[in-house]
Design a protein around this motif. Sequence first.
Motif, PDB file in Angstrom:
ATOM      1  N   CYS A 170       0.822  -1.215   0.000  1.00 41.19           N
ATOM      2  CA  CYS A 170       0.000   0.000   0.000  1.00 41.19           C
ATOM      3  C   CYS A 170       0.852   1.258   0.000  1.00 41.19           C
ATOM      4  CB  CYS A 170      -0.923  -0.004   1.212  1.00 41.19           C
ATOM      5  SG  CYS A 170      -2.059  -1.398   1.209  1.00 41.19           S
ATOM      6  N   GLY A 171       2.158   1.098  -0.153  1.00 45.53           N
ATOM      7  CA  GLY A 171       3.036   2.250  -0.178  1.00 45.53           C
ATOM      8  C   GLY A 171       4.479   1.814  -0.225  1.00 45.53           C
ATOM      9  N   GLY A 172       5.357   2.798  -0.171  1.00 45.35           N
ATOM     10  CA  GLY A 172       6.785   2.535  -0.186  1.00 45.35           C
ATOM     11  C   GLY A 172       7.526   3.619   0.563  1.00 45.35           C
ATOM     12  N   ILE A 173       8.693   3.266   1.100  1.00 46.78           N
ATOM     13  CA  ILE A 173       9.549   4.226   1.793  1.00 46.78           C
ATOM     14  C   ILE A 173      10.992   3.803   1.577  1.00 46.78           C
ATOM     15  CG2 ILE A 173       9.402   3.010   4.017  1.00 46.78           C
ATOM     16  CD1 ILE A 173       9.367   5.890   5.303  1.00 46.78           C
ATOM     17  N   TRP A 189       5.595   7.199  -0.013  1.00 41.42           N
ATOM     18  CA  TRP A 189       4.229   7.411  -0.516  1.00 41.42           C
ATOM     19  C   TRP A 189       3.340   6.362   0.135  1.00 41.42           C
ATOM     20  CZ3 TRP A 189       1.421   3.741  -3.208  1.00 41.42           C
ATOM     21  CH2 TRP A 189       2.134   2.640  -3.690  1.00 41.42           C
ATOM     22  N   LEU A 190       2.056   6.668   0.186  1.00 42.40           N
ATOM     23  CA  LEU A 190       1.084   5.753   0.771  1.00 42.40           C
ATOM     24  C   LEU A 190      -0.216   5.874  -0.011  1.00 42.40           C
ATOM     25  CD1 LEU A 190       0.588   3.795   3.204  1.00 42.40           C
ATOM     26  CD2 LEU A 190      -0.362   5.770   4.414  1.00 42.40           C
ATOM     27  N   ALA A 191      -0.882   4.741  -0.210  1.00 44.40           N
ATOM     28  CA  ALA A 191      -2.156   4.726  -0.930  1.00 44.40           C
ATOM     29  C   ALA A 191      -3.180   5.606  -0.205  1.00 44.40           C
ATOM     30  CB  ALA A 191      -2.681   3.300  -1.052  1.00 44.40           C
ATOM     31  N   GLU A 192      -3.964   6.317  -0.980  1.00 42.28           N
ATOM     32  CA  GLU A 192      -4.909   7.297  -0.435  1.00 42.28           C
ATOM     33  C   GLU A 192      -5.861   6.746   0.625  1.00 42.28           C
ATOM     34  OE1 GLU A 192      -7.909  10.820  -2.032  1.00 42.28           O
ATOM     35  OE2 GLU A 192      -7.103   9.358  -3.463  1.00 42.28           O
ATOM     36  N   PRO A 193      -6.384   5.518   0.515  1.00 46.33           N
ATOM     37  CA  PRO A 193      -7.296   5.040   1.560  1.00 46.33           C
ATOM     38  C   PRO A 193      -6.671   4.966   2.952  1.00 46.33           C
ATOM     39  CG  PRO A 193      -7.464   3.655  -0.389  1.00 46.33           C
ATOM     40  CD  PRO A 193      -6.290   4.576  -0.605  1.00 46.33           C
ATOM     41  N   TYR A 194      -5.337   5.046   3.034  1.00 47.11           N
ATOM     42  CA  TYR A 194      -4.650   4.916   4.318  1.00 47.11           C
ATOM     43  C   TYR A 194      -4.110   6.243   4.849  1.00 47.11           C
ATOM     44  CZ  TYR A 194      -5.109   0.102   2.943  1.00 47.11           C
ATOM     45  OH  TYR A 194      -5.633  -1.096   2.548  1.00 47.11           O
ATOM     46  N   TRP A 195      -4.415   7.329   4.170  1.00 44.56           N
ATOM     47  CA  TRP A 195      -3.955   8.639   4.629  1.00 44.56           C
ATOM     48  C   TRP A 195      -4.614   9.013   5.960  1.00 44.56           C
ATOM     49  CZ3 TRP A 195      -4.371  12.049  -0.429  1.00 44.56           C
ATOM     50  CH2 TRP A 195      -3.453  11.585  -1.378  1.00 44.56           C
ATOM     51  N   ASN A 196      -3.943   9.887   6.691  1.00 47.43           N
ATOM     52  CA  ASN A 196      -4.445  10.453   7.958  1.00 47.43           C
ATOM     53  C   ASN A 196      -4.655   9.407   9.054  1.00 47.43           C
ATOM     54  OD1 ASN A 196      -4.576  13.145   6.892  1.00 47.43           O
ATOM     55  ND2 ASN A 196      -6.377  12.464   5.744  1.00 47.43           N
ATOM     56  N   ARG A 197      -3.826   8.381   9.051  1.00 46.19           N
ATOM     57  CA  ARG A 197      -3.898   7.352  10.097  1.00 46.19           C
ATOM     58  C   ARG A 197      -2.602   7.265  10.906  1.00 46.19           C
ATOM     59  NH1 ARG A 197      -6.863   2.104   7.378  1.00 46.19           N
ATOM     60  NH2 ARG A 197      -8.551   3.219   6.359  1.00 46.19           N
ATOM     61  N   GLY A 198      -1.631   8.119  10.590  1.00 46.52           N
ATOM     62  CA  GLY A 198      -0.352   8.081  11.291  1.00 46.52           C
ATOM     63  C   GLY A 198       0.624   7.046  10.764  1.00 46.52           C
TER      64      GLY A 198
END
Length: 172
Positions: A72-75, A93-102
């Motif tokens: 769902c993302g990469g770093i 980056w992180l997939a949009e459905p997982y934004w704002n979760r820390g």
Amino acid sequence: MEIHGKGFTLRGWLDGDEESLQKHADNPKISVFLLDRFPYPYTLEEATKWVAFTKKQQPLTNFAIAIDGQVCGGIAADLMIDANSKTAEIGYWLAEPYWNRGIITDAVRLITSYAFENLDVIRLQAGVFDKNSASMRVLEKAGYVKEGVLRHALIKNGEVMDKHMYAILKES
């Protein structure tokens, strides 16, 4: 190698990650604040090339962010060279459905610890696109300090933007 966060795992890229990578990376809201090497649209062919490329890395510097078995993302902590050889540049980056979760803040903290403990670096830095205030907040929450603004340092989709430089130093 796996590093566990709250509700996610940082791990190396694996065969079989291509489909979930393509699905989650193919979003213009993600690519707008990333370097051009992160394409949009993000095709299965691009995902296949990326997974093949990252499997060859030594040492491990680029991690998949896996949630419930899906990428769902990469770093990454990309090692720099020459006079910058003790520095790594982080990006994520992180997939949009997982934004704002820390998740990304936690992932940045984890990659920072990993880099200082396992890579021969004394400085981690991140360049942030001018309009990406969410990423600036992530870095600040993770202990990074804004060192300055490089004016007109980036061009994305024909728009000239400033680049905000953040860094954290290894404790002596």
